[in-house]
Design a protein around this motif. Sequence first.
Motif, mmCIF file in Angstrom:
data_model
loop_
_atom_site.group_PDB
_atom_site.id
_atom_site.type_symbol
_atom_site.label_atom_id
_atom_site.label_comp_id
_atom_site.label_asym_id
_atom_site.label_seq_id
_atom_site.Cartn_x
_atom_site.Cartn_y
_atom_site.Cartn_z
ATOM 1 N N UNK A 56 0.769 -1.140 0.116
ATOM 2 C CA UNK A 56 -0.200 0.411 -0.277
ATOM 3 C C UNK A 56 0.972 1.248 0.098
ATOM 4 N N UNK A 57 1.750 1.308 0.477
ATOM 5 C CA UNK A 57 2.674 3.003 0.889
ATOM 6 C C UNK A 57 3.934 2.812 -0.710
ATOM 7 N N UNK A 58 4.061 1.841 -1.256
ATOM 8 C CA UNK A 58 5.252 1.510 -2.480
ATOM 9 C C UNK A 58 4.003 2.109 -3.314
ATOM 10 N N UNK A 59 2.731 1.614 -3.368
ATOM 11 C CA UNK A 59 2.003 1.992 -4.917
ATOM 12 C C UNK A 59 1.178 3.713 -3.768
ATOM 13 N N UNK A 60 1.051 3.895 -2.710
ATOM 14 C CA UNK A 60 1.032 5.426 -2.867
ATOM 15 C C UNK A 60 1.921 6.662 -3.217
ATOM 16 N N UNK A 61 3.146 5.621 -2.705
ATOM 17 C CA UNK A 61 4.197 6.833 -2.885
ATOM 18 C C UNK A 61 4.562 6.568 -4.462
ATOM 19 N N UNK A 62 4.239 6.081 -5.833
ATOM 20 C CA UNK A 62 4.467 5.697 -6.849
ATOM 21 C C UNK A 62 3.099 6.784 -7.868
ATOM 22 N N UNK A 63 2.268 6.617 -6.617
ATOM 23 C CA UNK A 63 0.895 7.804 -7.397
ATOM 24 C C UNK A 63 1.141 8.964 -7.196
ATOM 25 N N UNK A 64 1.858 9.486 -5.871
ATOM 26 C CA UNK A 64 1.762 10.479 -5.994
ATOM 27 C C UNK A 64 2.594 11.158 -6.134
ATOM 28 N N UNK A 65 4.498 10.488 -6.932
ATOM 29 C CA UNK A 65 5.134 10.680 -7.496
ATOM 30 C C UNK A 65 4.584 11.126 -8.548
ATOM 31 N N UNK A 66 3.840 10.095 -9.093
ATOM 32 C CA UNK A 66 3.164 10.735 -10.880
ATOM 33 C C UNK A 66 1.950 11.531 -10.959
ATOM 34 N N UNK A 67 1.769 12.338 -9.638
ATOM 35 C CA UNK A 67 0.825 13.227 -9.966
ATOM 36 C C UNK A 67 1.566 14.343 -9.870
ATOM 37 N N UNK A 68 2.638 14.250 -9.463
ATOM 38 C CA UNK A 68 3.504 15.256 -9.771
ATOM 39 C C UNK A 68 4.858 15.466 -10.941
ATOM 40 N N UNK A 69 5.411 14.280 -11.604
ATOM 41 C CA UNK A 69 5.727 14.563 -12.019
ATOM 42 C C UNK A 69 5.246 14.159 -13.313
ATOM 43 N N UNK A 70 4.015 13.652 -14.244
ATOM 44 C CA UNK A 70 4.155 13.714 -15.222
ATOM 45 C C UNK A 70 2.859 15.276 -16.009
ATOM 46 N N UNK A 71 2.896 15.137 -17.113
ATOM 47 C CA UNK A 71 2.874 16.880 -17.974
ATOM 48 C C UNK A 71 1.660 16.822 -17.922
ATOM 49 N N UNK A 72 0.417 15.863 -17.987
ATOM 50 C CA UNK A 72 -0.616 17.043 -18.078
ATOM 51 C C UNK A 72 -1.313 16.915 -17.573
ATOM 52 N N UNK A 73 -2.629 17.021 -17.684
ATOM 53 C CA UNK A 73 -3.844 17.555 -16.703
ATOM 54 C C UNK A 73 -4.311 15.440 -16.835
ATOM 55 N N UNK A 74 -4.554 15.310 -18.350
ATOM 56 C CA UNK A 74 -4.817 13.929 -18.992
ATOM 57 C C UNK A 74 -3.888 12.292 -17.975
ATOM 58 N N UNK A 75 -2.393 13.089 -18.524
ATOM 59 C CA UNK A 75 -1.952 11.892 -17.990
ATOM 60 C C UNK A 75 -1.637 11.697 -16.456
ATOM 61 N N UNK A 76 -1.640 13.171 -15.311
ATOM 62 C CA UNK A 76 -1.856 13.120 -14.203
ATOM 63 C C UNK A 76 -3.076 12.134 -13.782
#
Length: 130
Positions: free
Chosen positions: A16-36
Motif C-alpha cells: 500500500x505504501x509503495x503504490x501510494x508513493x508511486x501514485x503521488x510521485x506520478x501526480x507530481x511528475x507527469x506533464x499534463x492533466x490527462x496524464x496526471x
Amino acid sequence: MEQVLDLLITFFLVIGGVFGLVGSFGLIKLNDPMSRLHAPTKATTLGVGGVLIASMLHAYAYEGHLSWHELLITLFLFLTAPITANFIAKAHIHRHETPGTLPLAGGDRKWATHDIPPEDQEAASPADRG
C-alpha cells in the motif's frame, strides 16, 4: 499462525505504501492533466486498498472479528475511482479542447463528450482554451 498474519499485514502495508508513493510521485511528475489523472486513480487506489486490507487482517488477528467496514470502503473506492476519473477527463475535454483539436474518434466518428451545437462551436475558439 500469528506470525503468518503479521507477515501478511506487513506485506499489505508495504505494498500500500509503495503504490501510494508511486501514485503521488506520478501526480507530481507527469506533464499534463490527462496524464496526471492516471496516477491517483490507479496507483493510489491500489495503495489505499492495500492499507484497508491490512486493517481488515489486523482486526481479525488482534480483535477477533472480521471488520466489514474496510471491505465496504475498499469496494466503494474501487467502484468510484474510475467513474471520477471519467468525469474529470470529460470536464478537461470540454474546457480545453474544440472539435477541431480532438484526435480522430473511432467507430461513430463523434466524441460523445463534445456534442455541442454548431452555433456554440464558433464561440469556442483556441484563444479560449488558455
